[in-house]
Design an enzyme around this catalytic site. Sequence first.
Site, PDB file in Angstrom:
ATOM      1  N   HIS A 119      46.127 -11.765  59.198  1.00 25.53           N
ATOM      2  CA  HIS A 119      47.072 -12.870  59.199  1.00 25.53           C
ATOM      3  C   HIS A 119      48.480 -12.339  59.008  1.00 25.53           C
ATOM      4  O   HIS A 119      48.710 -11.397  58.245  1.00 25.53           O
ATOM      5  CB  HIS A 119      46.722 -13.863  58.086  1.00 25.53           C
ATOM      6  CG  HIS A 119      47.254 -15.230  58.364  1.00 25.53           C
ATOM      7  ND1 HIS A 119      48.557 -15.576  58.096  1.00 25.53           N
ATOM      8  CD2 HIS A 119      46.673 -16.329  58.914  1.00 25.53           C
ATOM      9  CE1 HIS A 119      48.749 -16.833  58.452  1.00 25.53           C
ATOM     10  NE2 HIS A 119      47.626 -17.313  58.951  1.00 25.53           N
ATOM     11  N   HIS A 120      49.431 -12.953  59.725  1.00 28.88           N
ATOM     12  CA  HIS A 120      50.815 -12.480  59.664  1.00 28.88           C
ATOM     13  C   HIS A 120      51.395 -12.607  58.262  1.00 28.88           C
ATOM     14  O   HIS A 120      52.352 -11.907  57.899  1.00 28.88           O
ATOM     15  CB  HIS A 120      51.677 -13.255  60.668  1.00 28.88           C
ATOM     16  CG  HIS A 120      52.792 -12.459  61.242  1.00 28.88           C
ATOM     17  ND1 HIS A 120      53.539 -11.572  60.495  1.00 28.88           N
ATOM     18  CD2 HIS A 120      53.298 -12.394  62.503  1.00 28.88           C
ATOM     19  CE1 HIS A 120      54.462 -11.006  61.268  1.00 28.88           C
ATOM     20  NE2 HIS A 120      54.335 -11.485  62.489  1.00 28.88           N
ATOM     21  N   SER A 121      50.820 -13.473  57.432  1.00 29.52           N
ATOM     22  CA  SER A 121      51.329 -13.635  56.072  1.00 29.52           C
ATOM     23  C   SER A 121      51.075 -12.391  55.222  1.00 29.52           C
ATOM     24  O   SER A 121      51.716 -12.199  54.192  1.00 29.52           O
ATOM     25  CB  SER A 121      50.698 -14.862  55.404  1.00 29.52           C
ATOM     26  OG  SER A 121      49.288 -14.771  55.393  1.00 29.52           O
TER      27      SER A 121
ATOM     28  N   ASN B 260      56.724  -9.534  54.591  1.00 29.60           N
ATOM     29  CA  ASN B 260      57.380 -10.079  55.778  1.00 29.60           C
ATOM     30  C   ASN B 260      58.881 -10.176  55.524  1.00 29.60           C
ATOM     31  O   ASN B 260      59.434 -11.257  55.328  1.00 29.60           O
ATOM     32  CB  ASN B 260      56.816 -11.465  56.104  1.00 29.60           C
ATOM     33  CG  ASN B 260      55.444 -11.382  56.755  1.00 29.60           C
ATOM     34  OD1 ASN B 260      55.321 -11.063  57.929  1.00 29.60           O
ATOM     35  ND2 ASN B 260      54.409 -11.670  55.975  1.00 29.60           N
TER      36      ASN B 260
ATOM     37  N   ASN C 240      49.707 -18.068  62.178  1.00 26.79           N
ATOM     38  CA  ASN C 240      50.020 -16.938  63.052  1.00 26.79           C
ATOM     39  C   ASN C 240      49.234 -15.698  62.674  1.00 26.79           C
ATOM     40  O   ASN C 240      49.162 -15.337  61.498  1.00 26.79           O
ATOM     41  CB  ASN C 240      51.529 -16.641  62.979  1.00 26.79           C
ATOM     42  CG  ASN C 240      52.035 -15.934  64.212  1.00 26.79           C
ATOM     43  OD1 ASN C 240      51.683 -14.794  64.449  1.00 26.79           O
ATOM     44  ND2 ASN C 240      52.855 -16.609  64.984  1.00 26.79           N
TER      45      ASN C 240
END
Length: 483
Positions: A136-138, A330, A25
């Site tokens: 990157h969503h991470s 996150n 993601n």
Amino acid sequence: MTKEEVEEEPLSPMARLFQSPGIDNCIVTMIGFKAKINPDIILDELKQNVSKHPRFCSKLSDDGARWMKTKVNVEDHVFVPDIDLHEINKDGDGFVDDYVSRLTLSTLEKSRPLWDIHILNVKTSKAEAVSVMRCHHSLGDGMSLMSLLVACTRKTSDLKEFPTIPTIKRREKTMSHRLGNKGWFLLSINAVYSAVKLIWNTIVDLLLVLAISFLKDTETPISEGAGFRNNAKRLYHQTVSLDDIKFIKNAMNMTINDVLLGVTQAALSRYLNQRYGNKDVEAGTTISDLNNLPGRIRIRAGIMVNLRQEIGIQPVADMLAKGSKCRWGNYDSTVFVPFTISLETNPLVPLLKAKSIMDRKKHSLCAAMNYSVIEFILNNFGPKVFKRTCSNTTAILSNIVGPVEEVSLHGNHIAYIALSTYGHSQALSIHFISYAEEMGITITVDPAVIPDPHNICDEMEESLKAMKDTLSTKSDRFFGMHG
């Protein structure tokens, strides 16, 4: 491991989820500027500051489980494509849309830090230039990244001043200290009732999350054929008045999130009615000129929920500090909300339904428990469970608080900020972000499923206007009676 690489902390559960196979993601942020961008200034700023943030100078370890500190070559992350301005002069919006759409087909190179910036000195209908940042969503959630962006900006009214950082806390119920014996007895009864209700809502929500893994949403014109992650996404951005949303919020005694959910339900109902009506015409039949919706449509959306106690923009230094209550990363979860798809004669009904749903979700521990459950499932069953959950639902929604005033980035006046994600299997995601006096709406779609996302935005504007007009009329009548 080279001398330039140092092993750091492990990935959080959500970071592991976002970079797992099949869910990879990415967050894409488009920033429109009121003047052309000098790429050299951006490069110089990044060279001086990127090393100050651990996530933007770290890469994934070979097993994808830990962050590795590494040396960053900024030139590898900044792209300034050669553009023939004469060819695109008449359609700058189309060029930017196509460019961003092509980016959604590619993944970030995992051998280096997971971010890049694309500078497009192209005039569009809303800006003189556009910067597109992928990460990157991470690396972090929307609140983390927005806090970082705000930290890099200055007020346009005074380029030496940092932007205002508003204090936004979760609503806390207060009680009177002047309670008699009867008052304390009633308070105790209410506390017991509230605790039982909290436990019940949590159990029901957890069972619903489990059911999503097995129960698929109804196939509708906004989900048919979805799930093919290799399709390029299309992003459509539009703005509405933040004051109008606040007016509805205050008049209905609800939150901005409640208003946005109500507007979204109303807009999708109107949009689906239009799409079903078109299908009926193509088939040579028409159910009704007014209502073309079939009965019992099951549509659920995953709504991102910030689990931090401090929920607004935060100073980045505070977020990076050890033991911070508003930590970087996150630290969010997802609640799944059923949408009521129906045409209402009263524009306020979708708002009341949205408030009812969200009030119950707020009185549940499901979002917080999901965060811990994710780690357990990843360790024991892998990410396939979450991939199935995504493919069984229809949409993703999120709302992020942006700068409260107009700001400049490295001396460049920002015209708008639009944020979205790609890599998930849903054909529709809607992201809201406030900026100064506007609320930005970014709709990201699989164009093979939803070829006209601008129509959804138009329906949102119409629904918002109808709600505001209805409340304004009621207010005028009230003051007319008591004038």
